[in-house]
Design an enzyme around this catalytic site. Structure first.
Site, PDB file in Angstrom:
ATOM      1  N   ASP A  12       0.743  -1.019   0.134  1.00  0.00           N
ATOM      2  CA  ASP A  12      -0.013  -0.118  -0.100  1.00  0.00           C
ATOM      3  C   ASP A  12       0.981   1.183  -0.065  1.00  0.00           C
ATOM      4  OD1 ASP A  12      -2.489   1.488   0.491  1.00  0.00           O
ATOM      5  OD2 ASP A  12      -1.474   1.898   2.401  1.00  0.00           O
ATOM      6  N   SER A  13       0.331   2.389  -0.126  1.00  0.00           N
ATOM      7  CA  SER A  13       1.148   3.746  -0.245  1.00  0.00           C
ATOM      8  C   SER A  13       1.429   3.944   1.136  1.00  0.00           C
ATOM      9  CB  SER A  13       0.319   4.825  -0.567  1.00  0.00           C
ATOM     10  OG  SER A  13      -1.190   4.917   0.104  1.00  0.00           O
ATOM     11  N   CYS A  75      -3.807  -1.147  -2.044  1.00  0.00           N
ATOM     12  CA  CYS A  75      -4.035   0.358  -2.333  1.00  0.00           C
ATOM     13  C   CYS A  75      -5.150   0.590  -3.207  1.00  0.00           C
ATOM     14  CB  CYS A  75      -2.857   1.111  -2.614  1.00  0.00           C
ATOM     15  SG  CYS A  75      -2.924   2.997  -2.870  1.00  0.00           S
ATOM     16  N   GLU A 155      -5.505   9.583   9.444  1.00  0.00           N
ATOM     17  CA  GLU A 155      -4.075   9.560   9.907  1.00  0.00           C
ATOM     18  C   GLU A 155      -3.778  10.368  10.888  1.00  0.00           C
ATOM     19  OE1 GLU A 155      -1.305   9.814   6.554  1.00  0.00           O
ATOM     20  OE2 GLU A 155      -2.537   8.261   5.543  1.00  0.00           O
ATOM     21  N   CYS A 187     -11.515   3.118  -0.405  1.00  0.00           N
ATOM     22  CA  CYS A 187     -10.182   3.543  -0.227  1.00  0.00           C
ATOM     23  C   CYS A 187      -9.716   2.809   0.999  1.00  0.00           C
ATOM     24  CB  CYS A 187     -10.370   5.140   0.174  1.00  0.00           C
ATOM     25  SG  CYS A 187      -8.694   5.763   0.881  1.00  0.00           S
ATOM     26  N   THR A 188      -8.603   2.624   1.310  1.00  0.00           N
ATOM     27  CA  THR A 188      -7.883   1.892   2.541  1.00  0.00           C
ATOM     28  C   THR A 188      -8.479   2.498   3.641  1.00  0.00           C
ATOM     29  OG1 THR A 188      -5.968   3.183   2.312  1.00  0.00           O
ATOM     30  CG2 THR A 188      -6.107   0.859   1.527  1.00  0.00           C
ATOM     31  N   HIS A 189      -8.479   3.798   3.798  1.00  0.00           N
ATOM     32  CA  HIS A 189      -8.754   4.515   5.228  1.00  0.00           C
ATOM     33  C   HIS A 189     -10.222   4.570   5.613  1.00  0.00           C
ATOM     34  CE1 HIS A 189      -4.718   5.800   4.041  1.00  0.00           C
ATOM     35  NE2 HIS A 189      -4.449   6.614   5.037  1.00  0.00           N
TER      36      HIS A 189
HETATM   37  N1  DGL Z   1      -4.187   3.972  -0.063  1.00  0.00           N
HETATM   38  C1  DGL Z   1      -4.919   4.943  -0.648  1.00  0.00           C
HETATM   39  C2  DGL Z   1      -6.141   4.149  -1.259  1.00  0.00           C
HETATM   40  O1  DGL Z   1      -6.523   3.220  -1.086  1.00  0.00           O
HETATM   41  C3  DGL Z   1      -5.089   5.873   0.221  1.00  0.00           C
HETATM   42  C4  DGL Z   1      -4.066   6.900   0.770  1.00  0.00           C
HETATM   43  C5  DGL Z   1      -3.469   7.390  -0.391  1.00  0.00           C
HETATM   44  O2  DGL Z   1      -3.806   8.318  -1.293  1.00  0.00           O
HETATM   45  O3  DGL Z   1      -2.048   7.068  -0.446  1.00  0.00           O
HETATM   46  O4  DGL Z   1      -6.388   4.788  -2.298  1.00  0.00           O
END
Ligand code: DGL
Length: 266
Positions: A12-13, A75, A155, A187-189
């Protein structure tokens, strides 16, 4: 080690993908996982497709060098820009993304009111969810909204206070009451806010969490391929920057203590 005993690589990022890892560990408790968070270069959600693809390829290369039996692109932004290319590049190692399983679940639930995709700017404009939904249901009405401040919010602070509630309501404005009744967290978050999103939208809405659907998909696919492990259960972590921050914020995403993070360069 036989192929089944190799770990599953997840990237993931940053720490967001730990929401996907959490579901994977729950669904596949006997697997070993190596998680790589590209914290030095996060966020991916605001970057161009070319840049995200370059970063994704580097992260995937790193995990492949460590000998993994499968790759999971946790991600959403990276999966929407790079899944096909990575699947081709690493064939026959299976590469899974979060988009298809999320879109499939949303299509099972959808009614005439349509589907609302909530994601990063990149995922919304890259339109991979939209394409995937339409390929399964060409009639589906699709709406998409980028919610970049939810990424920062997850975050920075997750207190149950008016700032959080206002930001949740802010991006759902216009969709409450007569909006599409299926809401896809792309989105992961966003799973961190899932209870609040459900509360703001009300009971008539179905919220689909692509982390959960991805874990089910990966488990089913590995079983079909005869690649399930029964002797694992270890997780190791790598990040490209800020190991302390990765662990402390990551714990809220994973819901477990994070120890033994190593720093890597991509
Ligand atoms: N992990 C990214 C996603 O699910 C969210 C965080 C980012 O923008 O890097 O798209």
């Amino acid at each position: 080690l036989s192929t089944e005993e190799l770990p599953i690589g997840v990237f993931d990022s940053g720490m967001g993908g730990l929401t996907v890892l959490k579901e994977l560990c729950q669904r596949l408790p006997d697997e070993d996982f190596i998680y790589l968070g590209d914290t030095a270069r996060l966020p991916y959600g605001t970057k161009s497709p070319q840049t995200v693809h370059k970063y994704s390829m580097q992260a995937a290369d790193k995990l492949m060098q460590m000998k993994v039996k499968a790759l999971v692109i946790a991600c959403n932004t990276a999966a929407s820009f790079s899944l096909d290319k990575l699947a081709t590049a690493y064939h026959p190692t299976p590469v899974y993304g979060v988009i298809e399983p999320g879109a499939e679940k949303a299509c099972e639930k959808v009614d005439a009111s349509g589907i609302l995709v909530l994601a990063t700017e990149g995922t919304v404009s890259g339109a991979a969810y939209q394409r995937s939904i339409l390929s399964k249901n060409p009639e589906a009405r699709i709406y998409a909204r980028a919610c970049p401040l939810w990424v920062t919010l997850a975050e920075q602070r997750q207190q149950d206070d008016h700032i959080t509630w206002n930001l949740i309501e802010y991006y759902l404005q216009g969709f409450i009451e007569n909006g599409p009744k299926t809401v896809l967290l792309g989105c992961t978050h966003f799973p961190l806010f899932s209870p609040m999103i459900r509360e703001v939208l009300g009971e008539a809405y179905t919220v689909v969490d692509s982390a959960i659907t991805t874990a089910n998909h990966v488990a089913n696919e590995l079983e079909l391929k005869g690649l399930l492990n029964s002797n694992g259960g270890e997780i190791s972590f790598m990040a490209t920057d800020g190991l302390g921050r990765f662990s402390s914020i990551g714990e809220q995403f994973l819901n477990t203590k994070i120890v033994n993070v190593s720093e890597v360069d991509l």
